[in-house]
Structures are given as C-alpha cells and as structure tokens.
Design a protein around this motif. Sequence first.
Motif, PDB file in Angstrom:
ATOM      1  N   UNK A 185       0.814  -1.208   0.000  1.00  0.00           N
ATOM      2  CA  UNK A 185       0.000   0.000   0.000  1.00  0.00           C
ATOM      3  C   UNK A 185       0.853   1.265   0.000  1.00  0.00           C
ATOM      4  N   UNK A 186       0.260   2.349  -0.461  1.00  0.00           N
ATOM      5  CA  UNK A 186       0.885   3.652  -0.295  1.00  0.00           C
ATOM      6  C   UNK A 186       1.202   3.868   1.182  1.00  0.00           C
ATOM      7  N   UNK A 187       2.416   4.318   1.452  1.00  0.00           N
ATOM      8  CA  UNK A 187       2.863   4.405   2.845  1.00  0.00           C
ATOM      9  C   UNK A 187       1.978   5.304   3.695  1.00  0.00           C
ATOM     10  N   UNK A 188       1.608   6.460   3.170  1.00  0.00           N
ATOM     11  CA  UNK A 188       0.806   7.391   3.960  1.00  0.00           C
ATOM     12  C   UNK A 188      -0.580   6.818   4.241  1.00  0.00           C
ATOM     13  N   UNK A 189      -1.177   6.181   3.239  1.00  0.00           N
ATOM     14  CA  UNK A 189      -2.492   5.564   3.437  1.00  0.00           C
ATOM     15  C   UNK A 189      -2.416   4.437   4.458  1.00  0.00           C
ATOM     16  N   UNK A 190      -1.332   3.652   4.379  1.00  0.00           N
ATOM     17  CA  UNK A 190      -1.200   2.539   5.319  1.00  0.00           C
ATOM     18  C   UNK A 190      -1.029   3.046   6.752  1.00  0.00           C
ATOM     19  N   UNK A 270       3.133   8.688  16.658  1.00  0.00           N
ATOM     20  CA  UNK A 270       3.905   7.675  17.361  1.00  0.00           C
ATOM     21  C   UNK A 270       4.386   6.570  16.439  1.00  0.00           C
ATOM     22  N   UNK A 271       3.550   6.179  15.486  1.00  0.00           N
ATOM     23  CA  UNK A 271       3.946   5.150  14.521  1.00  0.00           C
ATOM     24  C   UNK A 271       5.095   5.639  13.648  1.00  0.00           C
ATOM     25  N   UNK A 272       4.991   6.890  13.192  1.00  0.00           N
ATOM     26  CA  UNK A 272       6.041   7.441  12.333  1.00  0.00           C
ATOM     27  C   UNK A 272       7.360   7.526  13.079  1.00  0.00           C
TER      28      UNK A 272
END
Length: 279
Positions: A185-190, A270-272
């Motif tokens: 998937x697109x990273x930002x969407x995921x 937090x994920x980023x």
Amino acid sequence: MAKRATVDFVLRPFEGLPGEPDWVAMREVVPAATGTARTTAEHGAREVVVATVLPMAWPALHRADGTIMIALQQHAGSGDASRDLADLLLRALELPAGTPITSAPLPEPGPRLQDVLDLDVPFEVTVHQGFDFWTEGGTDLGPDVGPALEQMNETIIPTHRLTSVDAAYWARMGEREYLRWAVPHDEQDFLDALARLHVRRESGLGDQGSVGKFIGAFRSCGVLVPVWDLAPGTEAAELEEPVQALGGRLAEALAVEGPLDANERRARAGLVARQLTLR
C-alpha cells in the motif's frame, strides 16, 4: 575524458514487478529463498532463479545445468536496484554454463528488470531452511563453496513465509519470534489505516495483541515493512489466522475516507517515530 553516464536514483526500484513486496522482503529480511522469473522473448524466454544470496557473495551465476541465478542481497549499487540486477542478468545470459559473476561494477543507464522480465510470470517464493539450493542437480561450484555452505547453514535464521497473506514472514531470532510484513500500500495511506486501528487497540495480532504487538516499521526500496514482536514460542502456523484477521481490519481501515481525528493523529505520530529507512 568523457564523463561516465550514471544511473538515476529510484526510490521504489521493484515497482511494477509481480510480487514487489516479496522482492523487497527477500532483499532485506529473508536469509534463504528463491523466486521465479522469466526473461522476455526478446531475451530468449529464459527461466531465472532470483535468490536471496549466492555462494561467495557472487552477484549472479550461470550454473552448470544452465540455470540463470541472480542475487538480491548486494551491498553496493547504482541507486536503482532494478537496473543493477537487469545488468547482471543480461551479463549472466551471455556467460558459458558453470560460470559465476564474481563482481558487479556499477552499470550505465540501460534496461531495468521491468524491461527484461516477462511481467505475466508470477513471482512465486520458496523459503529454504538452508542454502543447499545452490547445488541442486548435483552442480559442483568449486572447492570453496562447500565450507561456505556448511557455515551459512549453521547460522541461518529460521524463517517461514505465511500463506494467508502475501509477503509476510515469521522469523525466530534467538529466543524471540517476529513477524515482518512487506505491504504494497501507499505508505501514507497505510499509516493512516494503522493509526485508526492503533487507537482501538486493534493493530496487534490476536485478541488485544495476545499473539503479537506492533513495535515499529522500516522502509526499504520504497516499501514499508511493519514488524510485530510475537508472544514467546509462537510458531509460524499459529500466525495464519490472526494475520489474516489483521489483514481484514487493515482493508476496512484503508477504505475509510476523511481525515484522522485528534487521537488518531497522535497515534500516527507515534507510529512514524518508530520508522527507519534502510535504503
């Protein structure tokens, strides 16, 4: 002296190839595996074995039985792994059977894997629990390969590819088990989707993360690879159902439109913060 032409950097070199996430996983996290490919008719419609690594760190090999092999895990490159591998593949096709390519000089601009491989051939991955695939068919690769094969087989990290979803790999490292899942998937969407799940405590595996907890992600070849730390002793077969369930939750979250709310934005931040770019 004329300046040597250089290859442009490509962030996502395997984009457009069948099984792109598996190409990335084999390049970064799988110790011993092979994948299927075939050159286009223009290049002889030759069967190609894509391997994680080859003996003596050879970049490519035209095996004595006629098999063409290229290795994904290579340390240096031009900035476009697809161009590098296509150059090796075309060079290996021209070699006599039984000949390895022992070094890989940087190529000049030219065809990429997307140009020389038949894109209708699926990339089917086989994970091996050792490197004996090097010598299949009784191929003799020389006196130095035997000791190297034995040493590598002794230190291999046990790894299995799941069947319930694509490009997800269980691995046992010491006394711990992990799931590393290359996602298409697109990273930002995921990340948005994972954040939506995270605030609901649904980003783990099993009930309330009882099977595995999300601990971060790394990025390689333009593809995101999330990682889950598994409950001690978890075997690969035990992951199939919870990973498939997580895949369903992610699909639903990916379909949600509209901006994240305040809690989801905090979760996403937090994920980023737990991401790492390998190359």
